[in-house]
Design a protein around this motif. Structure first.
Motif, PDB file in Angstrom:
ATOM      1  N   GLU A 158      38.530 -12.462  88.211  1.00  0.00           N
ATOM      2  CA  GLU A 158      37.554 -11.668  88.967  1.00  0.00           C
ATOM      3  C   GLU A 158      37.613 -12.017  90.450  1.00  0.00           C
ATOM      4  O   GLU A 158      37.530 -11.133  91.303  1.00  0.00           O
ATOM      5  CB  GLU A 158      36.143 -11.913  88.430  1.00  0.00           C
ATOM      6  N   MET A 159      37.761 -13.312  90.746  1.00  0.00           N
ATOM      7  CA  MET A 159      37.868 -13.721  92.144  1.00  0.00           C
ATOM      8  C   MET A 159      39.104 -13.108  92.792  1.00  0.00           C
ATOM      9  O   MET A 159      39.057 -12.646  93.931  1.00  0.00           O
ATOM     10  CB  MET A 159      37.923 -15.247  92.251  1.00  0.00           C
ATOM     11  N   ALA A 160      40.210 -13.102  92.058  1.00  0.00           N
ATOM     12  CA  ALA A 160      41.448 -12.528  92.575  1.00  0.00           C
ATOM     13  C   ALA A 160      41.258 -11.048  92.885  1.00  0.00           C
ATOM     14  O   ALA A 160      41.729 -10.547  93.915  1.00  0.00           O
ATOM     15  CB  ALA A 160      42.586 -12.725  91.569  1.00  0.00           C
ATOM     16  N   GLU A 161      40.542 -10.356  92.009  1.00  0.00           N
ATOM     17  CA  GLU A 161      40.295  -8.935  92.241  1.00  0.00           C
ATOM     18  C   GLU A 161      39.399  -8.727  93.465  1.00  0.00           C
ATOM     19  O   GLU A 161      39.677  -7.873  94.307  1.00  0.00           O
ATOM     20  CB  GLU A 161      39.649  -8.307  91.010  1.00  0.00           C
ATOM     21  N   VAL A 162      38.340  -9.509  93.575  1.00  0.00           N
ATOM     22  CA  VAL A 162      37.415  -9.389  94.708  1.00  0.00           C
ATOM     23  C   VAL A 162      38.129  -9.670  96.025  1.00  0.00           C
ATOM     24  O   VAL A 162      37.976  -8.942  97.006  1.00  0.00           O
ATOM     25  CB  VAL A 162      36.215 -10.344  94.533  1.00  0.00           C
ATOM     26  N   LEU A 163      38.907 -10.740  96.053  1.00  0.00           N
ATOM     27  CA  LEU A 163      39.572 -11.166  97.287  1.00  0.00           C
ATOM     28  C   LEU A 163      40.896 -10.445  97.529  1.00  0.00           C
ATOM     29  O   LEU A 163      41.510 -10.618  98.582  1.00  0.00           O
ATOM     30  CB  LEU A 163      39.801 -12.681  97.257  1.00  0.00           C
TER      31      LEU A 163
ATOM     32  N   PRO B  60      36.297  -3.969  85.700  1.00  0.00           N
ATOM     33  CA  PRO B  60      35.028  -4.728  85.668  1.00  0.00           C
ATOM     34  C   PRO B  60      34.090  -4.278  86.790  1.00  0.00           C
ATOM     35  O   PRO B  60      34.530  -4.020  87.916  1.00  0.00           O
ATOM     36  CB  PRO B  60      35.467  -6.177  85.883  1.00  0.00           C
ATOM     37  N   PHE B  61      32.809  -4.195  86.468  1.00  0.00           N
ATOM     38  CA  PHE B  61      31.827  -3.674  87.412  1.00  0.00           C
ATOM     39  C   PHE B  61      31.515  -4.651  88.542  1.00  0.00           C
ATOM     40  O   PHE B  61      31.479  -4.268  89.707  1.00  0.00           O
ATOM     41  CB  PHE B  61      30.530  -3.302  86.681  1.00  0.00           C
ATOM     42  N   TYR B  62      31.238  -5.925  88.198  1.00  0.00           N
ATOM     43  CA  TYR B  62      30.745  -6.835  89.237  1.00  0.00           C
ATOM     44  C   TYR B  62      31.727  -7.068  90.385  1.00  0.00           C
ATOM     45  O   TYR B  62      31.298  -7.084  91.537  1.00  0.00           O
ATOM     46  CB  TYR B  62      30.264  -8.162  88.659  1.00  0.00           C
ATOM     47  N   PRO B  63      33.023  -7.239  90.156  1.00  0.00           N
ATOM     48  CA  PRO B  63      33.918  -7.399  91.312  1.00  0.00           C
ATOM     49  C   PRO B  63      33.865  -6.205  92.272  1.00  0.00           C
ATOM     50  O   PRO B  63      33.896  -6.367  93.487  1.00  0.00           O
ATOM     51  CB  PRO B  63      35.303  -7.568  90.684  1.00  0.00           C
ATOM     52  N   TRP B  64      33.746  -5.007  91.718  1.00  0.00           N
ATOM     53  CA  TRP B  64      33.620  -3.800  92.552  1.00  0.00           C
ATOM     54  C   TRP B  64      32.329  -3.881  93.370  1.00  0.00           C
ATOM     55  O   TRP B  64      32.323  -3.652  94.577  1.00  0.00           O
ATOM     56  CB  TRP B  64      33.630  -2.559  91.659  1.00  0.00           C
ATOM     57  N   LEU B  65      31.234  -4.222  92.704  1.00  0.00           N
ATOM     58  CA  LEU B  65      29.945  -4.322  93.369  1.00  0.00           C
ATOM     59  C   LEU B  65      29.947  -5.456  94.396  1.00  0.00           C
ATOM     60  O   LEU B  65      29.424  -5.306  95.503  1.00  0.00           O
ATOM     61  CB  LEU B  65      28.838  -4.549  92.331  1.00  0.00           C
ATOM     62  N   TYR B  66      30.570  -6.586  94.054  1.00  0.00           N
ATOM     63  CA  TYR B  66      30.603  -7.722  94.969  1.00  0.00           C
ATOM     64  C   TYR B  66      31.305  -7.359  96.275  1.00  0.00           C
ATOM     65  O   TYR B  66      30.874  -7.779  97.342  1.00  0.00           O
ATOM     66  CB  TYR B  66      31.279  -8.937  94.323  1.00  0.00           C
ATOM     67  N   ARG B  67      32.380  -6.584  96.201  1.00  0.00           N
ATOM     68  CA  ARG B  67      33.073  -6.181  97.434  1.00  0.00           C
ATOM     69  C   ARG B  67      32.143  -5.381  98.338  1.00  0.00           C
ATOM     70  O   ARG B  67      32.168  -5.536  99.565  1.00  0.00           O
ATOM     71  CB  ARG B  67      34.345  -5.399  97.110  1.00  0.00           C
ATOM     72  N   ILE B  68      31.304  -4.555  97.754  1.00  0.00           N
ATOM     73  CA  ILE B  68      30.328  -3.787  98.540  1.00  0.00           C
ATOM     74  C   ILE B  68      29.320  -4.745  99.174  1.00  0.00           C
ATOM     75  O   ILE B  68      28.995  -4.632 100.360  1.00  0.00           O
ATOM     76  CB  ILE B  68      29.624  -2.726  97.669  1.00  0.00           C
ATOM     77  N   VAL B  69      28.834  -5.713  98.398  1.00  0.00           N
ATOM     78  CA  VAL B  69      27.877  -6.700  98.913  1.00  0.00           C
ATOM     79  C   VAL B  69      28.521  -7.491 100.052  1.00  0.00           C
ATOM     80  O   VAL B  69      27.921  -7.671 101.118  1.00  0.00           O
ATOM     81  CB  VAL B  69      27.415  -7.655  97.792  1.00  0.00           C
TER      82      VAL B  69
END
Length: 173
Positions: free
Chosen positions: A134-139, A54-63
């Motif tokens: 998605e949260m699990a992936e981001v965190l 998924p794109f957004y979790p990857w992008l969110y980590r950068i943000v």
């Protein structure tokens, strides 16, 4: 159906990126600048994005990392009185709209009393609208951990809401 270009993906997610940055920075101008920095970093790192994920979790980590860097720089350059010298923008910001209501102001004040980790998990779920997966992936934690962190953060927020009293009126006097 054609696959969106990387530029289109970034443009599609700009508002979410800005909202995430605003959640961390809590200042409209800083959030806008940090969001732009994060999008530039994402553009430069586009070859490291795995389209199978998924794109957004990857992008969110950068943000998130860009915001943490900006907050660290802010601590190092902070000096008394600088915030008072900021010139407000001439447009209505998202933060101004949020401050318009008394309950919104109470929520904002209560959120500010929470530790960063609790604010982040609430932001991801309720303002960024990420799923538990998605949260699990981001965190970078298990979904069960996300659920327990979110439970504790909601409980802490409910307690903080009882403690916070908003004396500001939503309209200028």
């Amino acid at each position: 159906m054609t696959k969106p270009t990387f530029s289109n993906l970034l443009a599609t997610h700009y508002l979410r990126v800005h909202g995430a940055a605003l959640g961390f920075m809590r200042d409209e101008q800083e959030a806008r600048d940090t969001a732009q920095d994060a999008l530039l970093k994402a553009w430069k790192a586009r070859d490291r994005y795995d389209p199978a994920r998924p794109f957004y979790p990857w992008l969110y980590r950068i943000v998130r990392n860009t915001c943490f860097d900006a907050l660290a720089r802010r601590k190092h350059r902070a000096a008394p009185g600088l915030d008072a010298e900021r010139v407000p923008g001439t447009h209505t910001s998202a933060a101004d709209l949020i401050d318009a209501g008394r309950e919104a102001a109470r929520l904002k004040a209560a959120l500010a009393t929470l530790p960063e980790a609790q604010r982040e998990v609430l932001n991801l779920r309720h303002f960024q609208h990420l799923s538990y997966a998605e949260m699990a992936e981001v965190l970078e934690v298990a979904e069960g951990t996300v659920m327990s962190r979110l439970y504790r953060a909601r409980k802490a927020l409910a307690g903080a809401m009882k403690e916070v009293r908003c004396t500001r009126t939503p309209w200028p006097s």
